[in-house]
Design an enzyme around this catalytic site. Sequence first.
Site, PDB file in Angstrom:
ATOM      1  N   HIS A   1      -2.375   5.500   6.360  1.00 53.33           N
ATOM      2  CA  HIS A   1      -0.989   5.927   6.488  1.00 53.33           C
ATOM      3  C   HIS A   1      -0.912   7.382   6.029  1.00 53.33           C
ATOM      4  CE1 HIS A   1       0.353   1.737   6.690  1.00 53.33           C
ATOM      5  NE2 HIS A   1      -0.054   1.488   5.474  1.00 53.33           N
TER       6      HIS A   1
ATOM      7  N   CYS B   1       0.829  -1.212   0.000  1.00 54.94           N
ATOM      8  CA  CYS B   1       0.000   0.000   0.000  1.00 54.94           C
ATOM      9  C   CYS B   1       0.864   1.263   0.000  1.00 54.94           C
ATOM     10  CB  CYS B   1      -0.935  -0.016   1.204  1.00 54.94           C
ATOM     11  SG  CYS B   1      -0.128  -0.484   2.742  1.00 54.94           S
TER      12      CYS B   1
HETATM   13  P1  NAD Z   1      -5.366 -10.844   6.406  1.00 54.94           P
HETATM   14  O1  NAD Z   1      -4.759 -11.480   7.582  1.00 54.94           O
HETATM   15  O2  NAD Z   1      -6.452  -9.840   6.605  1.00 54.94           O
HETATM   16  O3  NAD Z   1      -5.951 -11.951   5.429  1.00 54.94           O
HETATM   17  C1  NAD Z   1      -5.220 -13.070   5.059  1.00 54.94           C
HETATM   18  C2  NAD Z   1      -6.180 -14.195   4.715  1.00 54.94           C
HETATM   19  O4  NAD Z   1      -5.440 -15.315   4.261  1.00 54.94           O
HETATM   20  C3  NAD Z   1      -6.998 -14.656   5.922  1.00 54.94           C
HETATM   21  O5  NAD Z   1      -8.323 -14.861   5.506  1.00 54.94           O
HETATM   22  C4  NAD Z   1      -6.326 -15.991   6.299  1.00 54.94           C
HETATM   23  O6  NAD Z   1      -7.250 -16.889   6.864  1.00 54.94           O
HETATM   24  C5  NAD Z   1      -5.878 -16.493   4.929  1.00 54.94           C
HETATM   25  N1  NAD Z   1      -4.781 -17.466   4.992  1.00 54.94           N
HETATM   26  C6  NAD Z   1      -3.999 -17.809   6.039  1.00 54.94           C
HETATM   27  N2  NAD Z   1      -3.134 -18.780   5.675  1.00 54.94           N
HETATM   28  C7  NAD Z   1      -3.361 -19.047   4.367  1.00 54.94           C
HETATM   29  C8  NAD Z   1      -2.784 -19.959   3.443  1.00 54.94           C
HETATM   30  N3  NAD Z   1      -1.803 -20.793   3.794  1.00 54.94           N
HETATM   31  N4  NAD Z   1      -3.256 -19.968   2.188  1.00 54.94           N
HETATM   32  C9  NAD Z   1      -4.250 -19.129   1.811  1.00 54.94           C
HETATM   33  N5  NAD Z   1      -4.845 -18.243   2.661  1.00 54.94           N
HETATM   34  C10 NAD Z   1      -4.402 -18.217   3.929  1.00 54.94           C
HETATM   35  O7  NAD Z   1      -4.164 -10.219   5.587  1.00 54.94           O
HETATM   36  P2  NAD Z   1      -4.218  -8.976   4.607  1.00 54.94           P
HETATM   37  O8  NAD Z   1      -4.091  -7.735   5.417  1.00 54.94           O
HETATM   38  O9  NAD Z   1      -5.355  -9.112   3.668  1.00 54.94           O
HETATM   39  O10 NAD Z   1      -2.820  -9.144   3.854  1.00 54.94           O
HETATM   40  C11 NAD Z   1      -2.670 -10.006   2.747  1.00 54.94           C
HETATM   41  C12 NAD Z   1      -1.455  -9.573   1.954  1.00 54.94           C
HETATM   42  O11 NAD Z   1      -1.683  -8.254   1.464  1.00 54.94           O
HETATM   43  C13 NAD Z   1      -0.146  -9.496   2.756  1.00 54.94           C
HETATM   44  O12 NAD Z   1       0.917  -9.789   1.891  1.00 54.94           O
HETATM   45  C14 NAD Z   1      -0.089  -8.047   3.159  1.00 54.94           C
HETATM   46  O13 NAD Z   1       1.216  -7.610   3.449  1.00 54.94           O
HETATM   47  C15 NAD Z   1      -0.644  -7.396   1.910  1.00 54.94           C
HETATM   48  N6  NAD Z   1      -1.206  -6.064   2.112  1.00 54.94           N
HETATM   49  C16 NAD Z   1      -1.975  -5.775   3.203  1.00 54.94           C
HETATM   50  C17 NAD Z   1      -2.473  -4.495   3.362  1.00 54.94           C
HETATM   51  C18 NAD Z   1      -3.310  -4.123   4.556  1.00 54.94           C
HETATM   52  O14 NAD Z   1      -3.352  -2.971   4.926  1.00 54.94           O
HETATM   53  N7  NAD Z   1      -4.018  -5.027   5.184  1.00 54.94           N
HETATM   54  C19 NAD Z   1      -2.211  -3.528   2.401  1.00 54.94           C
HETATM   55  C20 NAD Z   1      -1.471  -3.870   1.260  1.00 54.94           C
HETATM   56  C21 NAD Z   1      -0.966  -5.144   1.135  1.00 54.94           C
END
Ligand code: NAD
Length: 340
Positions: free
Chosen positions: A224, A142
Amino acid sequence: MAVKVLINGYGSIGKRVADAVAKQDDMEVIGVTKTKPDFEARLAVEKGYKLFAAIPERKELFEEKGVEIEGTIFDVIEDADIVVDCAPGGIGKDNLENIYKKYKVKAILQGGEKAKYVEDNFNALWSYDRCYGKDYVRVVSCNTTGLCRTLYAIDSVTDIVKARVVLIRRGADPNDAKRGPINAIVPNPPTVPSHHGPDVVSVVPKFEGKILTSAVVVPTTLMHMHTLMVETTGTTRDAILDAIEKTPRIITVKASEGFDSTATIIEYARDLGRMRYDLNEIAIWEESVNVVDNEVFLMQAVHQESDVVPENIDCIRAMLQMEEDNMKSIEKTNKALGIK
Ligand code: NAD
């Protein structure tokens, strides 16, 4: 015919990407995966998504809790044209090695993964052409997405000599009760420069050695904030404002009109009726834009949960060679998602 997209990991990013894919006329969601039968899993089914267990051994858990499930990821992966991996940071690279490469399916990883695991790093403005037709690509974080967009605007009217950025990062997403801080400001990482500069370089190699960042984490969940100081070979405030205006997925807000903090920017997203109060656009404070001795100053707010969502859509179009022109893809995505 619509391309078939599987979302692996229906969490903060995954559920947003699923809804965004569902709104495109050239894509369809063939399934979403969850690791546990929680309320998000139940809601996914209620919304009409086909739900699959991300981890086969957990399939019974869903059946025990009465959450309707179609099978495991291995029952659907061969039908997918592309997988958007939205698993927690660090797990995506394992999924890439253990699942996507094995099943020879194209995959997008998210910003929580390291650049070295993929063929290239995506931002719709900078690296669409480079990622065209590639198999394994990362949509950058992000923060990196926000910086890439704004630096694109500045770069479109002048040459960047050096960019210095201070990132003020949200402590946790709103749904996360485990992270903090709740009463401190944390240098994170404590080393300077932080990893955010090299992450921008993974998208824009010409910025190598030209972008230096430092970051702190503060007790807020909404957005942010970035303070940018960008040395250029010469420009004016009007030229920068004009470039911002012309760059997709950036809006300007005025403190004088009540946008006095990230709180009111999010209130604006709520008033717009945006789903989950998402603001896919980067918001730059108009009053903060200034040029002093060829150095551009500005402050911007980044909605961490949603700015990367349209990027994932354009990344799908690039990797599956569905649209050659990045600006046409951006326009199509923006129209479908109601992005300004
Ligand atoms: P999150 O924890 O909200 O969601 C992750 C999901 O993946 C959950 O539903 C979890 O149950 C599932 N999961 C767990 N283990 C798994 C597996 N082995 N295989 C498939 N699914 C699985 O996380 P998020 O915030 O959505 O982040 C996901 C990615 O996006 C990360 O790489 C993070 O760094 C990136 N990201 C997050 C944000 C943010 O602000 N949340 C912003 C940009 C990028």
